[in-house]
Every structure is written in structure tokens, then in C-alpha cells.
Design a protein around this motif. Sequence first.
Motif, mmCIF file in Angstrom:
data_model
loop_
_atom_site.group_PDB
_atom_site.id
_atom_site.type_symbol
_atom_site.label_atom_id
_atom_site.label_comp_id
_atom_site.label_asym_id
_atom_site.label_seq_id
_atom_site.Cartn_x
_atom_site.Cartn_y
_atom_site.Cartn_z
ATOM 1 N N ASP A 157 -71.381 -86.798 -24.440
ATOM 2 C CA ASP A 157 -73.052 -86.997 -24.334
ATOM 3 C C ASP A 157 -73.224 -86.523 -23.405
ATOM 4 N N PRO A 158 -74.613 -86.117 -23.791
ATOM 5 C CA PRO A 158 -75.288 -84.942 -23.085
ATOM 6 C C PRO A 158 -76.305 -85.784 -22.317
ATOM 7 N N GLY A 192 -77.826 -89.738 -14.411
ATOM 8 C CA GLY A 192 -76.960 -89.832 -16.133
ATOM 9 C C GLY A 192 -77.587 -91.266 -16.864
ATOM 10 N N ASN A 193 -77.677 -90.977 -17.744
ATOM 11 C CA ASN A 193 -77.646 -92.305 -19.273
ATOM 12 C C ASN A 193 -75.859 -92.300 -19.570
ATOM 13 N N CYS A 194 -75.349 -92.624 -18.654
ATOM 14 C CA CYS A 194 -73.985 -92.987 -19.087
ATOM 15 C C CYS A 194 -73.218 -94.270 -20.090
ATOM 16 N N LYS A 195 -72.642 -94.026 -21.348
ATOM 17 C CA LYS A 195 -72.420 -95.825 -21.309
ATOM 18 C C LYS A 195 -71.592 -96.096 -20.846
ATOM 19 N N HIS A 249 -71.364 -88.572 -31.018
ATOM 20 C CA HIS A 249 -70.178 -89.776 -30.309
ATOM 21 C C HIS A 249 -71.128 -90.927 -30.458
ATOM 22 N N ARG A 250 -69.992 -92.190 -30.578
ATOM 23 C CA ARG A 250 -69.779 -93.225 -30.184
ATOM 24 C C ARG A 250 -68.905 -93.836 -29.885
ATOM 25 N N VAL A 251 -69.616 -95.296 -29.061
ATOM 26 C CA VAL A 251 -68.619 -96.152 -28.012
ATOM 27 C C VAL A 251 -68.832 -97.579 -28.591
#
Length: 289
Positions: free
Chosen positions: A225-226, A234-237, A259-261
Motif C-alpha cells: 500500500d503506497p 501513514g494511512n495504513c489499513k 491491494h485489498r484488505v
Amino acid sequence: MVLGRGMRLLAGALIVACTVLVGPSAPSGALFARSLPVEAVREVVPNRVMTWNICNPCEESNVDRAAEIAKRAPQVIGLQEACVRDVERIRDHLENLYGLVYHIEYGMVLRNWGRCGGAPWNPGAFGQAIPAAAPMADLVNVEYPDGGSEDRGYMAVTTTLGGQPVRVFNTHLAERRQEAVRADQTGVLAADVARHDRAIVLGDFNAVPDASELTGIWALAADTDPQCQPSRTGNCKPTTDWQSKFDYIFLRGIVPLEHRVRPTPYSDHHLLHSDLDPTKTSSHLVSLR
């Protein structure tokens, strides 16, 4: 020949019994049949990789786990908290129910009856596994010198994506509140990753992105995830039910596309998968050599 009423009743009962045991012939109404309609048979998605801590012991059905994997049909999968018996059954379900054929390599770090069952004198093996659609070579299985509260390690294989060779790592670091142990573990892992210009590092790192113990990995690779960076900005899921990002697809020399979570009811960790472009080389190639 004309059957009497008693014989007709007996014949009917036998037909019903056989239907219950074998299941009806129509796939749409199958009770116990394992075959699916032709449209349900699938192929893997080329250049898609996935990581998933499948949760153990959680008493989840391997049929359900296989179904979750089949929905995404990745080419390469990193499984953590895996038992050999479970992975074998998942592989069989993927092939028999969905037409998805995977090779398997294992990175087992301990034998544990409580996690994997088996005979008390011969408990099942527990650790990591990599199912991949393409053949794999050069398996390395490393147990960390200090696993923390439970033995931990990493495994690595070489496979192909888009016709290009790539080194794939799969790891599970020490449990939460064991930061110093994880720091030593990532040092061992990073030294191996640094030897390869093209690498994918999958796993449950049990650490959020800005944790100091991940510094060595961030120096070598980028998250798929860039927007996810090793800082609080950072914007981390999140990838867990407790809304933390612990699961990663780190890329070294490889460009991510999408990408997908995916939350799942079958584990406390979400599925994380990413489509990659193996024909392009990223600029993230800081080497420790």
C-alpha cells in the motif's frame, strides 16, 4: 415382471436411502456432493499474492478457509499459524471444489498437540506454509534463535511471477509486548532479504508500521500500500479484528498495482492480497550488502 405392493415399497425405501447417502445428481440440490458447477471452477489470478494468519487454535473449518482463499485465487499465499494437516486439507478442497491447484512448501517450527492435534507422542507440525500455483525451489526454513513465548521463524522459496524469478519470504514474529525479541528476529530476516534484489516478504509481524523493530525491514522494502508508511502520518489499513495493522506484503524491487484488505469470520486476522506488476522494477532497492 410386476412387483407386489410390498416389493414396491421396499424398492422405494432403498432409492430414498441411496439418495440420502450419495446425494442427488443435480449439483444445485446436492446434499453431500463436493463437485461444483462448471462456472465455479476457476484459475488462479496471475501475479496476485496474499498473506493470511489463519488463526490457530480456532476450530475453523478448512472448507471455509479454502472458500475464502478461492474467492481471491492468488498465485502465491503465505499462511501463518498453520498445521500441516490443515494445509493439506485446504489444498485438497481448493483443487476438488474449485479447480485451483497449488504446490505446497512448509516452514514448520515446532510440533504441538494443542495446536495441531495428532497422537500425544507424535503431535502435528505447526508454523508457516506457502501454497503457490507455480513450482517452488530452494526452500529455506529458519527458526529464530529466540522465538519469545513460542518458537517462531521464517521460510523462503523461489518461484516465478510473470515469468520472472522472485524470492518469497513468509514469517510470523513473536507475540505482542515482545518488542526486543521481534527486533532481533527482523534483524535475522532482513539480512536474508537483503541478498535479493527482487523479493516479497509476507507475514504476521505482530507490530504496527511505526514500531521500531520494523525499521530494518522498511529500509529494504515498501509496503504494498503506497499510503502505508513507517510513521504515524501513514494511512495504513488495519488487518486485525482489534484494528491494528500487523500483516504485511513488503515488496523489494517489485511494483504493486492494487491491494485489498478483506475481513473474514474465520480468523482474527484479515486477508491481505495484492496484484503486482513483476515486469517493472521499483526504485526501492536499498541494499545492506
